[in-house]
Enzyme design. Structure first.
Site, PDB file in Angstrom:
ATOM      1  N   HIS A   1       0.830  -1.210   0.000  1.00 37.34           N
ATOM      2  CA  HIS A   1       0.000   0.000   0.000  1.00 37.34           C
ATOM      3  C   HIS A   1       0.867   1.265   0.000  1.00 37.34           C
ATOM      4  O   HIS A   1       0.759   2.116  -0.886  1.00 37.34           O
ATOM      5  CB  HIS A   1      -0.919  -0.021   1.232  1.00 37.34           C
ATOM      6  CG  HIS A   1      -1.802   1.180   1.357  1.00 37.34           C
ATOM      7  ND1 HIS A   1      -3.116   1.179   0.934  1.00 37.34           N
ATOM      8  CD2 HIS A   1      -1.568   2.418   1.841  1.00 37.34           C
ATOM      9  CE1 HIS A   1      -3.650   2.370   1.154  1.00 37.34           C
ATOM     10  NE2 HIS A   1      -2.730   3.151   1.717  1.00 37.34           N
ATOM     11  N   GLU A   2       1.754   1.355   0.991  1.00 40.29           N
ATOM     12  CA  GLU A   2       2.602   2.551   1.084  1.00 40.29           C
ATOM     13  C   GLU A   2       3.563   2.607  -0.107  1.00 40.29           C
ATOM     14  O   GLU A   2       3.903   3.683  -0.593  1.00 40.29           O
ATOM     15  CB  GLU A   2       3.363   2.585   2.409  1.00 40.29           C
ATOM     16  CG  GLU A   2       2.483   2.561   3.670  1.00 40.29           C
ATOM     17  CD  GLU A   2       1.454   3.678   3.749  1.00 40.29           C
ATOM     18  OE1 GLU A   2       1.709   4.760   3.187  1.00 40.29           O
ATOM     19  OE2 GLU A   2       0.379   3.449   4.360  1.00 40.29           O
TER      20      GLU A   2
ATOM     21  N   HIS B   1       1.836   4.396  -2.840  1.00 42.61           N
ATOM     22  CA  HIS B   1       1.979   5.855  -2.645  1.00 42.61           C
ATOM     23  C   HIS B   1       3.382   6.293  -3.071  1.00 42.61           C
ATOM     24  O   HIS B   1       3.554   7.323  -3.729  1.00 42.61           O
ATOM     25  CB  HIS B   1       1.806   6.215  -1.162  1.00 42.61           C
ATOM     26  CG  HIS B   1       0.394   6.228  -0.674  1.00 42.61           C
ATOM     27  ND1 HIS B   1      -0.586   6.973  -1.263  1.00 42.61           N
ATOM     28  CD2 HIS B   1      -0.193   5.594   0.382  1.00 42.61           C
ATOM     29  CE1 HIS B   1      -1.737   6.810  -0.593  1.00 42.61           C
ATOM     30  NE2 HIS B   1      -1.520   5.968   0.409  1.00 42.61           N
TER      31      HIS B   1
ATOM     32  N   GLU C   1      -4.645   7.656  -3.013  1.00 41.99           N
ATOM     33  CA  GLU C   1      -5.166   6.398  -2.472  1.00 41.99           C
ATOM     34  C   GLU C   1      -5.467   5.401  -3.582  1.00 41.99           C
ATOM     35  O   GLU C   1      -5.391   4.194  -3.378  1.00 41.99           O
ATOM     36  CB  GLU C   1      -6.421   6.659  -1.642  1.00 41.99           C
ATOM     37  CG  GLU C   1      -6.125   7.096  -0.226  1.00 41.99           C
ATOM     38  CD  GLU C   1      -5.298   6.089   0.573  1.00 41.99           C
ATOM     39  OE1 GLU C   1      -5.623   4.903   0.577  1.00 41.99           O
ATOM     40  OE2 GLU C   1      -4.304   6.527   1.183  1.00 41.99           O
TER      41      GLU C   1
END
Lengths: 500, 500
Positions: free
Chosen positions: B265-266, B269, B295
């Site tokens: 997830h990160e 980003h 997101e």
């Protein structure tokens, strides 16, 4: 608070915040991604420029002038007067440097560290030389701006680190050290077999070293609620303010003593910064008064205390418990002798107390030559080797262990090195003084470090830059800087250690 | 470069450096000594004030006006025009906030994080409530400054994170999600025994988790020469510029999947920020265009790719090799089913894809109530429990797992949460689009992540804020934001998974 001073304070707060930002970026760069440096150097350059402009501008000039009159000074406290005095000096000095040059220099310095680090790792002086050349040009130019009549260019550089310690004084200081201690170094080099240091170089896992260094920093009083330890190639201490003091360490698995004494050394710097008065932290008076005084604190803890029998008496068992197999059959006395063994060597930060000042003398003479223009950047590695041969009888095989070993020049710090020797001499003077005002050895033997730390805080730390080195020494010991104690201390310690 | 734009650029560079300094202080505070925060908050407050003044001043106003004419715009590039447009908006918005308030708010935020963290650790909402109250007052005040006629106060807050997504649109969006997916959530909660997730909760040592997370971040293309991973209570991503992108993770030894999916997830980003064009990094256009689009990238990697069979096909063996005893007899299909198991739960960041938007809807409704003034800070924990009961059928035993779980409000971020649901919907839309322009599943099965990353960089990342969310979606997929793909994607995936 005086209305004018309050206006000035608000300008200084801006300058301080910008300086703190630069400090944090510099701290951060040891962990930052390798590829970040070019962009980040621009940011640091811009912030340095902002810092400069926040400090050097017409508003500050006007307020400084208005406050520096009898009328202006009237209601100011001791701290406020000190800030004013320091600002006057810094304003004068910085206003001589064109802002754009200051900015470019700051960005250059940010860029230089990884170049130096890579060059050191690869034993590639040629890769560092061009950057060093640029840095030297700036250092000389900046020294030139503040050079006063009768001063040499190097004197002007020295003044940044230790006010009033000129080449004349330092030539004399090093001459005395060399004359008194040179024969001792020579005599001891004939008796190398007397002390066994082999157990220091067994295998000591980094993880346990880290834990022990954390313990020992706490033992001397470093406050982890207001400080932290990280890692870097070369240990150093920095601070954002008196509640955020940070130092780094480096863990070599084939060395027991390297990280421990770095932790005590940097911890000594840390205690100084944590001891600064709340009233002056985050102001231009809110850090150690000079490099020499700072080194006196780190070296006092590292050597005068940390390398004494008494210091280890209450905690040696803990060290043995940490490394039971490595330290089996090593007595406290064996350990004491090993951590004080003297041998001419190549690396300054690993040098014993006795040969240490010779490492400094070499750098002092090289820096003088650089500033006198009698040596080129290309010739520096050879000059380095010659001096080591002459003073310590050893010659590095490579530049990693020679001229590339220290980071200082990559940070633009010329004139800094002598502070290490001055600091060692001050440490001996303080040690002598403390022994007259408190039961120093008893405290150490009983593991009571707090009264020592409190005394240093009371007489040195809390003042920050509100007193200079000489004022602190005179107020505390009753006499000015006196290197005799240093020579006596080393002579006595090493004569006993080697049965001379 | 246009002379006027060049003048403006130099002002913006100053503002950027100051913003970067604040970013670094905020990043640093996760590792900084606990006792440092009061002093450091003052520094951050001062730097924020400086940032404000560097951006909002008469010079910038004049240059903006002069450049925003036909004549002024004439020679400007696409990037330069975009910067001008963004600056006009930001200038207008920020100039409505009194500088002193902005400064005080920034210092408040810096102070609030440790208060929230401690309150969360101690399950002590009462300790956080007064700070939250102060933060809410500022958030409402600031939203009030930029509130336009016809807008609700919360609309004004939402606009900071997702331009154009009003409460009217979001009410409709959540209503549709609730209607379509609510029955699916209910049906699945009757079939809890179908999927075995027990092996995810064996013991997984933090050290190996760290290594695997490093591997998987690199696997999706996160560049460690321009990025790094650290640790914090709640994972997040930040950047100093496109060559210094950092994210944090948190390692739970009783969970296999938590840290892995946080890393993906990160990492998503991170890829966005690393993909920003060199030409616009370190400008106000140099980061992701909106929270929702950001997101979409993190959730696209985490869920649409990371929780697919195809993603794990080439790397599942490596995971088994890392944990041979824990994953003995666990097939890829077992693993796939376990990492997608759906169950109403308490913690947003640990929620499965299907129940996730309900966590967001709850926060959305609570934030609306806060901004409408229909709930007090004291009543929030009860309201939280009621909503969880109503939408997910679960009730937290304590506030640590309830209202204290997220850090957002401690950072002053109100209106941020809806972006998570918008982002998930955009991710599904992008996933649908990608499947039509490239052999997406084949790439995943063959472990070829580069073409996917390159496509996203080309159509989304490199533009930074030079295009907004709707422009990016239209240019890339040919249609504006369309949540249908999200509902279809979840319905299809979960119907198959639970044989409904």
């Amino acid at each position: 608070m005086n209305e004018k001073f309050s206006q000035l304070k608000s300008q200084l707060d801006r300058a301080y915040a910008l300086e703190a930002a630069c400090t944090l970026f510099n701290w951060d760069q040891y962990n930052a991604p390798k590829g970040s440096i070019e962009n980040t150097a621009k940011i640091i350059g811009t912030l340095s420029g902002e810092h400069y402009r926040a400090l050097i501008n017409d508003d500050v000039r006007r307020l400084l002038e208005e406050l520096s009159t009898d009328e202006g000074l009237k209601d100011l406290s001791f701290h406020e007067r000190s800030i004013l005095k320091l600002l006057n000096k810094q304003f004068h000095k910085l206003s001589l440097i064109p802002p754009k040059e200051y900015e470019v220099f700051s960005a250059l310095i940010a860029r230089a560290y990884p170049v130096w680090e890579t060059a050191k790792n690869n034993n590639d002086y040629a890769a560092f030389a061009p950057v060093l050349d640029e840095i030297i040009a700036y250092a000389k130019k900046f020294a030139g701006y503040s050079q006063k009549p009768g001063q040499t260019l190097y004197d002007a550089a020295l003044d940044d680190y230790e006010e009033g310690f000129t080449t004349q004084i330092l030539d004399h200081f090093f001459e005395r050290l060399s004359t008194s201690l040179g024969p001792l170094v020579k005599a001891i080099s004939q008796k190398q077999d007397l002390i066994d240091t082999s157990f220091l170089h067994k295998t000591y896992p980094a993880a346990t070293q880290k834990d022990f260094c954390h313990f020992i920093a706490q033992y001397i009083g470093f406050d982890f609620n207001r400080g932290m330890i990280s890692e870097s190639e070369h240990p150093f201490t920095t601070q954002i303010h008196n509640h955020d003091v940070r130092f780094t360490n480096h863990y070599y698995e084939n060395s027991l003593d390297s990280a421990i004494f770095s932790a005590i050394h940097e911890g000594g710097h840390g205690l100084y910064e944590q001891g600064i008065d709340d009233d002056i932290t985050m102001t231009i008076a809110g850090s150690g008064t000079s490099m020499g005084m700072h080194e006196s604190q780190s070296r006092f803890y590292e050597n005068n205390l940390g390398r004494s029998r008494e210091f280890w008496t209450p905690i040696y068992d803990k060290l043995v418990d940490t490394y039971p197999s490595q330290l089996k059959n090593v007595s406290l006395e064996d350990f004491y002798r090993a951590i004080n063994a003297s041998r001419p060597s190549l690396i300054r930060t690993e040098a014993d107390e006795l040969t240490y000042p010779f490492h400094i003398m070499i750098r002092y003479e090289i820096e003088k030559a650089i500033f006198e223009g009698t040596v080129t950047v290309k010739q520096l590695p050879d000059l380095w080797r010659e001096k080591y041969k002459e003073y310590l009888g050893v010659v590095p095989d490579n530049d990693t262990e020679g001229i590339l070993q220290d980071m200082h020049w990559s940070g633009g710090s010329f004139g800094y090195f002598p502070s290490y020797a001055i600091g060692s001499a001050i440490a001996a003077q303080i040690y002598h003084h403390l022994a007259t005002v408190m039961p120093l050895k008893t405290y150490l033997t009983e593991g009571r470090l707090a009264p020592i730390r409190e005394y240093l805080k009371e007489h040195i730390h809390r003042f920050g830059k509100c007193k200079n080195t000489q004022e602190i020494l005179k107020d505390m010991t009753g006499e000015p800087f006196n290197p005799d104690y240093y020579i006596q201390y080393l002579t006595q310690k090493y004569t006993e250690l080697y049965n001379l």
